[in-house]
Design a protein around this motif. Structure first.
Motif, PDB file in Angstrom:
ATOM      1  N   ALA A 179     -21.689 -14.935  16.718  1.00  0.00           N
ATOM      2  CA  ALA A 179     -22.296 -15.599  16.285  1.00  0.00           C
ATOM      3  C   ALA A 179     -22.796 -14.654  15.220  1.00  0.00           C
ATOM      4  O   ALA A 179     -23.272 -13.574  15.117  1.00  0.00           O
ATOM      5  N   LYS A 180     -23.019 -15.378  14.108  1.00  0.00           N
ATOM      6  CA  LYS A 180     -23.135 -15.763  12.394  1.00  0.00           C
ATOM      7  C   LYS A 180     -24.921 -15.766  11.974  1.00  0.00           C
ATOM      8  O   LYS A 180     -24.683 -17.194  12.164  1.00  0.00           O
ATOM      9  N   TYR A 181     -25.226 -15.231  11.876  1.00  0.00           N
ATOM     10  CA  TYR A 181     -26.872 -15.798  11.115  1.00  0.00           C
ATOM     11  C   TYR A 181     -26.975 -15.462   9.800  1.00  0.00           C
ATOM     12  O   TYR A 181     -26.488 -14.504   9.339  1.00  0.00           O
ATOM     13  N   TYR A 182     -27.327 -16.252   9.070  1.00  0.00           N
ATOM     14  CA  TYR A 182     -27.736 -16.960   7.550  1.00  0.00           C
ATOM     15  C   TYR A 182     -29.154 -16.910   7.349  1.00  0.00           C
ATOM     16  O   TYR A 182     -29.250 -17.753   7.835  1.00  0.00           O
ATOM     17  N   ILE A 183     -29.882 -15.359   6.972  1.00  0.00           N
ATOM     18  CA  ILE A 183     -31.315 -15.785   7.123  1.00  0.00           C
ATOM     19  C   ILE A 183     -31.817 -15.641   5.154  1.00  0.00           C
ATOM     20  O   ILE A 183     -31.183 -14.951   4.291  1.00  0.00           O
ATOM     21  N   ALA A 184     -32.300 -16.489   4.912  1.00  0.00           N
ATOM     22  CA  ALA A 184     -32.687 -16.461   3.587  1.00  0.00           C
ATOM     23  C   ALA A 184     -34.169 -15.038   3.510  1.00  0.00           C
ATOM     24  O   ALA A 184     -34.706 -14.799   4.271  1.00  0.00           O
ATOM     25  N   ASN A 185     -33.790 -14.201   2.688  1.00  0.00           N
ATOM     26  CA  ASN A 185     -34.486 -12.817   2.490  1.00  0.00           C
ATOM     27  C   ASN A 185     -36.095 -13.312   2.443  1.00  0.00           C
ATOM     28  O   ASN A 185     -36.491 -12.455   2.738  1.00  0.00           O
ATOM     29  N   SER A 186     -36.770 -14.352   1.890  1.00  0.00           N
ATOM     30  CA  SER A 186     -37.899 -14.426   1.658  1.00  0.00           C
ATOM     31  C   SER A 186     -38.706 -14.471   3.100  1.00  0.00           C
ATOM     32  O   SER A 186     -40.082 -14.324   3.639  1.00  0.00           O
ATOM     33  N   GLU A 187     -36.936 -15.564   4.082  1.00  0.00           N
ATOM     34  CA  GLU A 187     -37.834 -15.807   5.671  1.00  0.00           C
ATOM     35  C   GLU A 187     -38.035 -13.826   6.479  1.00  0.00           C
ATOM     36  O   GLU A 187     -38.708 -14.028   7.694  1.00  0.00           O
ATOM     37  N   ILE A 188     -37.453 -12.741   5.567  1.00  0.00           N
ATOM     38  CA  ILE A 188     -37.783 -11.619   6.516  1.00  0.00           C
ATOM     39  C   ILE A 188     -39.164 -11.259   6.341  1.00  0.00           C
ATOM     40  O   ILE A 188     -39.040 -10.828   5.271  1.00  0.00           O
ATOM     41  N   LYS A 189     -39.593 -10.782   7.815  1.00  0.00           N
ATOM     42  CA  LYS A 189     -40.765 -10.370   7.958  1.00  0.00           C
ATOM     43  C   LYS A 189     -40.948  -8.959   7.814  1.00  0.00           C
ATOM     44  O   LYS A 189     -41.407  -8.520   7.479  1.00  0.00           O
ATOM     45  N   THR A 190     -40.301  -8.476   9.557  1.00  0.00           N
ATOM     46  CA  THR A 190     -40.540  -7.521  10.011  1.00  0.00           C
ATOM     47  C   THR A 190     -38.489  -6.506  10.394  1.00  0.00           C
ATOM     48  O   THR A 190     -37.739  -8.113  10.615  1.00  0.00           O
ATOM     49  N   VAL A 191     -38.437  -5.658   9.931  1.00  0.00           N
ATOM     50  CA  VAL A 191     -36.804  -4.741   9.711  1.00  0.00           C
ATOM     51  C   VAL A 191     -37.252  -3.943  10.923  1.00  0.00           C
ATOM     52  O   VAL A 191     -37.642  -2.970  10.386  1.00  0.00           O
ATOM     53  N   ARG A 192     -36.298  -4.146  11.953  1.00  0.00           N
ATOM     54  CA  ARG A 192     -35.506  -2.681  12.480  1.00  0.00           C
ATOM     55  C   ARG A 192     -34.322  -2.185  12.598  1.00  0.00           C
ATOM     56  O   ARG A 192     -33.897  -2.608  12.637  1.00  0.00           O
ATOM     57  N   ASN A 193     -34.572  -1.584  11.958  1.00  0.00           N
ATOM     58  CA  ASN A 193     -33.331  -0.894  11.462  1.00  0.00           C
ATOM     59  C   ASN A 193     -33.279   0.162  12.475  1.00  0.00           C
ATOM     60  O   ASN A 193     -33.497   1.656  12.856  1.00  0.00           O
ATOM     61  N   TYR A 194     -31.470   0.555  12.655  1.00  0.00           N
ATOM     62  CA  TYR A 194     -31.275   1.004  14.152  1.00  0.00           C
ATOM     63  C   TYR A 194     -30.357   2.344  13.633  1.00  0.00           C
ATOM     64  O   TYR A 194     -29.073   3.250  14.348  1.00  0.00           O
ATOM     65  N   ASN A 195     -30.040   2.582  12.412  1.00  0.00           N
ATOM     66  CA  ASN A 195     -28.670   3.462  11.534  1.00  0.00           C
ATOM     67  C   ASN A 195     -29.522   4.733  10.103  1.00  0.00           C
ATOM     68  O   ASN A 195     -29.372   4.306   9.455  1.00  0.00           O
ATOM     69  N   ARG A 196     -30.841   5.102  11.074  1.00  0.00           N
ATOM     70  CA  ARG A 196     -31.327   5.971  10.436  1.00  0.00           C
ATOM     71  C   ARG A 196     -31.277   7.547  10.882  1.00  0.00           C
ATOM     72  O   ARG A 196     -31.980   7.552  11.339  1.00  0.00           O
ATOM     73  N   LYS A 205     -36.390 -10.749  16.624  1.00  0.00           N
ATOM     74  CA  LYS A 205     -35.292 -12.508  17.476  1.00  0.00           C
ATOM     75  C   LYS A 205     -33.984 -12.002  17.110  1.00  0.00           C
ATOM     76  O   LYS A 205     -33.117 -12.043  17.910  1.00  0.00           O
ATOM     77  N   VAL A 206     -33.116 -11.841  15.852  1.00  0.00           N
ATOM     78  CA  VAL A 206     -31.830 -11.529  15.855  1.00  0.00           C
ATOM     79  C   VAL A 206     -31.127 -10.665  15.611  1.00  0.00           C
ATOM     80  O   VAL A 206     -32.448  -9.225  14.903  1.00  0.00           O
ATOM     81  N   SER A 207     -30.503 -10.051  16.565  1.00  0.00           N
ATOM     82  CA  SER A 207     -30.174  -9.022  16.807  1.00  0.00           C
ATOM     83  C   SER A 207     -29.087  -8.551  16.181  1.00  0.00           C
ATOM     84  O   SER A 207     -28.252  -9.483  16.768  1.00  0.00           O
ATOM     85  N   GLY A 208     -27.979  -7.755  15.553  1.00  0.00           N
ATOM     86  CA  GLY A 208     -26.121  -7.430  14.543  1.00  0.00           C
ATOM     87  C   GLY A 208     -26.495  -6.669  13.442  1.00  0.00           C
ATOM     88  O   GLY A 208     -27.698  -6.172  13.676  1.00  0.00           O
ATOM     89  N   THR A 209     -25.160  -6.936  13.458  1.00  0.00           N
ATOM     90  CA  THR A 209     -24.937  -5.927  12.419  1.00  0.00           C
ATOM     91  C   THR A 209     -24.761  -6.606  10.978  1.00  0.00           C
ATOM     92  O   THR A 209     -24.376  -8.083  10.668  1.00  0.00           O
ATOM     93  N   VAL A 210     -24.867  -6.043   9.437  1.00  0.00           N
ATOM     94  CA  VAL A 210     -25.091  -6.899   8.526  1.00  0.00           C
ATOM     95  C   VAL A 210     -23.697  -7.270   8.256  1.00  0.00           C
ATOM     96  O   VAL A 210     -23.086  -6.091   7.818  1.00  0.00           O
ATOM     97  N   GLU A 211     -23.905  -8.132   7.711  1.00  0.00           N
ATOM     98  CA  GLU A 211     -22.123  -8.277   6.920  1.00  0.00           C
ATOM     99  C   GLU A 211     -22.162  -8.723   5.665  1.00  0.00           C
ATOM    100  O   GLU A 211     -21.314  -7.915   4.756  1.00  0.00           O
ATOM    101  N   GLU A 212     -23.123  -8.631   5.326  1.00  0.00           N
ATOM    102  CA  GLU A 212     -23.422  -9.422   3.447  1.00  0.00           C
ATOM    103  C   GLU A 212     -25.024  -9.190   3.537  1.00  0.00           C
ATOM    104  O   GLU A 212     -26.296  -9.701   4.437  1.00  0.00           O
ATOM    105  N   LEU A 213     -25.164  -8.806   2.046  1.00  0.00           N
ATOM    106  CA  LEU A 213     -26.871  -8.326   1.769  1.00  0.00           C
ATOM    107  C   LEU A 213     -26.707  -9.023   0.278  1.00  0.00           C
ATOM    108  O   LEU A 213     -25.905  -8.290  -0.740  1.00  0.00           O
TER     109      LEU A 213
END
Length: 296
Positions: free
Chosen positions: A157-174, A136-144
């Motif tokens: 737009a900036k999204y604040y996501i609780a870590n427990s809500e992160i189910k799937t991650v598609r990383n474009y920097n590998r 759903k949410v695509s963008g650059t990680v600013e804080e972890l």
């Protein structure tokens, strides 16, 4: 005349207690602020000298800052309580009962912390990575952090996501990504001519944007190339050709945009039509309308 005796009596009464507690709290707050600044400088200095990858350095630096900040806040809070007359020992003794009640409400917080730890430990993504969270949410990680991750979308737009809500991650920097571009042509077009034009586009893009592709042992790891005809029966519009190329992480979308534009321009120049939705209507002419149907 200034009454020293009266001032001394006030200092020994309730006013003295209030002043002592206020000054104690102020001193603790001041010490906490100083500790925060010292910890911030020490962490910055440490990571400036550390030989770590930039993305990983930013992630760990953010994590250490967050941990130091929470630790200092907790220490200051526990130090202020005795100054205010709170019995910390009794408070900790009753923490078992209170903790049981609070535990049910803090389950999500604990899940956030555990998930955040594993995200960082497993190196799923880092600060500066471009990711897609939960499809759903695509963008650059600013804080972890251990509790929350912040994502900045391309729109700003900036999204604040609780870590427990992160189910799937598609990383474009590998390390490597594969650009995949498809183009569909009507069945009436000559496939040999199409392949010739697409090959020409691949070589032009490779030559002009060489530094955007992933390097290999002998030249490029996978230069722009025609993967082949990938569809002739699923699409009613025509045959689908696919072009692939391995790019650097930051150049994926750039190369895909350029390939699409160059394919369009090259097809226009060579008189090749790209497929688009078409509808065929069949009707009766006036002469045929009066004729009897077969079998009548």
């Amino acid at each position: 005349m200034f009454d020293l005796d009266r001032l001394w009596q006030l200092m020994e009464g309730p006013t003295a207690v209030v002043l002592q507690r206020a000054s104690g709290v102020a001193a603790i707050v001041l010490a906490a602020v100083i500790l925060l600044k010292v910890a911030d400088r020490l962490i910055t200095r440490f990571f400036d000298l550390a030989r770590i990858e930039d993305h990983k350095k930013k992630t760990l630096e953010t994590l250490f800052r967050s941990g130091a900040r929470y630790s200092i806040y907790l220490l200051a809070f526990l130090t202020v309580l005795p100054v205010l007359g709170v019995n910390v020992t009794a408070l900790l003794a009753s923490a078992g009962i209170v903790g049981l009640a609070v535990g049910f409400g803090a389950q999500s917080l604990v899940k956030d912390l555990i998930t955040g730890f594993f995200i960082i430990f497993e190196d799923q993504f880092r600060v500066g990575d471009f990711v897609q969270i939960n499809e759903k949410v695509s963008g650059t990680v600013e804080e972890l952090g251990l509790r929350m991750t912040t994502i900045r979308e391309w729109s700003g737009a900036k999204y604040y996501i609780a870590n427990s809500e992160i189910k799937t991650v598609r990383n474009y920097n590998r390390e490597q990504l594969r650009a995949i571009v498809t183009a569909t042509f009507p069945f009436e077009e000559n496939p040999r001519l199409i392949r010739e034009v697409l090959e020409q586009v691949c070589r032009e893009v490779e030559r002009e944007y060489y530094d955007d592709f992933l390097p290999g042992e002998n030249g490029l790891a996978e230069p722009p190339q025609i993967y082949g005809v990938t569809d002739i029966d699923k699409s009613e519009r025509g045959a689908q050709f696919t072009i692939i190329a391995k790019t650097k992480p930051a150049s994926l979308w750039k190369i895909e945009r350029i390939l699409r534009e160059r394919i369009w321009l090259a097809c226009q120049e060579r008189g090749i039509k790209l497929a688009y939705p078409r509808r065929i209507y069949e009707g009766w002419s006036e002469a045929e309308a009066g004729r009897p149907l077969p079998g009548d």
